[in-house]
Design an enzyme around this catalytic site. Structure first.
Site, PDB file in Angstrom:
ATOM      1  N   ASP A 104       0.760  -1.071   0.037  1.00 18.96           N
ATOM      2  CA  ASP A 104       0.068  -0.023  -0.039  1.00 18.96           C
ATOM      3  C   ASP A 104       0.815   1.260   0.034  1.00 18.96           C
ATOM      4  O   ASP A 104       1.566   1.273  -0.643  1.00 18.96           O
ATOM      5  CB  ASP A 104      -1.022   0.106   1.172  1.00 18.96           C
ATOM      6  CG  ASP A 104      -1.761   1.172   1.136  1.00 18.96           C
ATOM      7  OD1 ASP A 104      -2.830   0.967   0.536  1.00 18.96           O
ATOM      8  OD2 ASP A 104      -1.554   2.039   2.046  1.00 18.96           O
ATOM      9  N   TYR A 211      -1.888  11.310   2.228  1.00 18.88           N
ATOM     10  CA  TYR A 211      -2.751  11.493   1.035  1.00 18.88           C
ATOM     11  C   TYR A 211      -3.020  12.942   0.426  1.00 18.88           C
ATOM     12  O   TYR A 211      -2.749  13.283  -0.449  1.00 18.88           O
ATOM     13  CB  TYR A 211      -4.107  10.985   1.145  1.00 18.88           C
ATOM     14  CG  TYR A 211      -4.453   9.441   1.435  1.00 18.88           C
ATOM     15  CD1 TYR A 211      -4.638   8.739   0.412  1.00 18.88           C
ATOM     16  CD2 TYR A 211      -4.336   8.879   2.768  1.00 18.88           C
ATOM     17  CE1 TYR A 211      -4.872   7.315   0.452  1.00 18.88           C
ATOM     18  CE2 TYR A 211      -4.511   7.360   2.898  1.00 18.88           C
ATOM     19  CZ  TYR A 211      -4.704   6.758   1.937  1.00 18.88           C
ATOM     20  OH  TYR A 211      -4.665   5.293   1.866  1.00 18.88           O
ATOM     21  N   HIS A 266      -6.634  -6.506  -1.538  1.00 20.96           N
ATOM     22  CA  HIS A 266      -5.774  -5.572  -1.297  1.00 20.96           C
ATOM     23  C   HIS A 266      -4.784  -6.015  -0.092  1.00 20.96           C
ATOM     24  O   HIS A 266      -3.682  -5.571   0.025  1.00 20.96           O
ATOM     25  CB  HIS A 266      -6.462  -4.198  -0.955  1.00 20.96           C
ATOM     26  CG  HIS A 266      -5.495  -3.051  -0.600  1.00 20.96           C
ATOM     27  ND1 HIS A 266      -4.856  -2.224  -1.651  1.00 20.96           N
ATOM     28  CD2 HIS A 266      -5.054  -2.413   0.487  1.00 20.96           C
ATOM     29  CE1 HIS A 266      -3.938  -1.408  -0.995  1.00 20.96           C
ATOM     30  NE2 HIS A 266      -3.999  -1.333   0.264  1.00 20.96           N
TER      31      HIS A 266
END
Length: 286
Positions: A104, A211, A266
């Protein structure tokens, strides 16, 4: 000490990073970079296997997470700073060239290092994350990735994402992990550990700032070829990343290999640890 795991702290790039370590002190050093919203324990299925294979495994809490420092401000989480943390950690341990594995966001940092400082890398394995240059482009231009990345755009907002994640004893985060993984992937004990990490002062904002920093970052028009050997492991049921991003990332590599796993999500390193561990050991030993 926890089940053969040693813990320490390193002064790195102006901050303190907490890390877990296992395996022989004289083994080939291997750094594992977790992603959102985990911490070093996101590698709980990999650390024992890689240590038993003879690697000196070092798994930091990346900046903003768990017991590592949480500097304020979005700019503190720029990809270049995150990459410099990894180089600083290598310097702390006297590692000239890294074997590196990321999942990730940890894989995003690993990808960025292959572009920014390839001379510090020996071999790199990425798990379910495209190169951030590819990811940013795909969030603008790829319809499937736009749909999968809706939550990333929400993270632009001030305070609201943090409030939503904190609500109902972190149900926003824990439900997200459950809904995006196979049944039984995460245990009650896992969530108890995660809630402790998420509750540390400043952690949730720091985690979201990764982010926010990416969305603000000015990306180059093109990238140099990646010459470091790369293995990309990808659970094909990923709700967050389109497989087209995986293929586009591999296309940047001169020596790129892939292991795409049907039926995994994921969180493939949790769901298929035996297959993932075997692939990592085979690749990293070469």
């Amino acid at each position: 000490m926890r089940d053969g795991i040693r813990f320490g702290k390193a002064q790195v790039n102006g901050i303190t990073l907490h890390y877990a370590e296992a395996g022989p002190a004289d083994g080939p050093p291997l750094v594992l970079l977790h992603g959102f919203p985990e911490f070093w324990a996101g590698w709980r299925h990999q650390i024992p296997a890689l240590a038993d294979a003879g690697f000196r495994v070092i798994a930091p809490d990346q900046r903003g997470y768990n017991l590592s420092d949480k500097p304020r401000g979005v700019e503190a989480y720029d990809l270049d700073r995150l990459a410099d943390d990894v180089v600083g950690l290598a310097d702390h341990f006297g590692i000239a060239k890294l074997k590196l594995v990321g999942h990730d966001w940890g894989a995003s940092v690993a990808w960025w290092l292959t572009t920014a400082k390839p001379e510090r890398l020996e071999r790199v394995a990425m798990i379910n994350a495209p190169h951030p240059w590819v990811w940013r482009k795909a969030m603008r231009e790829d319809a499937e990735q736009k749909k999968k990345s809706w939550y990333v755009q929400m993270f632009r907002l001030p305070w609201l994402p943090e409030a939503m994640m904190r609500s109902r004893n972190w149900r926003g985060l824990s439900d997200g992990l459950v809904s995006s993984s196979r049944p039984g992937t995460f245990s009650d004990d896992d969530f108890a550990d995660y809630r402790v990490a998420w509750s540390r002062p400043g952690a949730v904002t720091a985690m979201v700032n990764w982010y926010r920093a990416l969305l603000k970052k000015r990306m180059p028009e093109s990238l140099p070829r990646i010459k470091t050997p790369v293995l990309l492991i990808w659970g094909l049921g990923d709700q967050f990343g389109a497989v087209s991003g995986a293929e586009a990332s591999l296309a940047l590599c001169d020596d790129g290999r892939k292991l795409f796993i049907e039926g995994a999500t994921h969180w493939v390193q949790h769901e298929e640890p035996a297959q993932v561990n075997a692939a990592l050991i085979d690749f990293l030993r070469a």
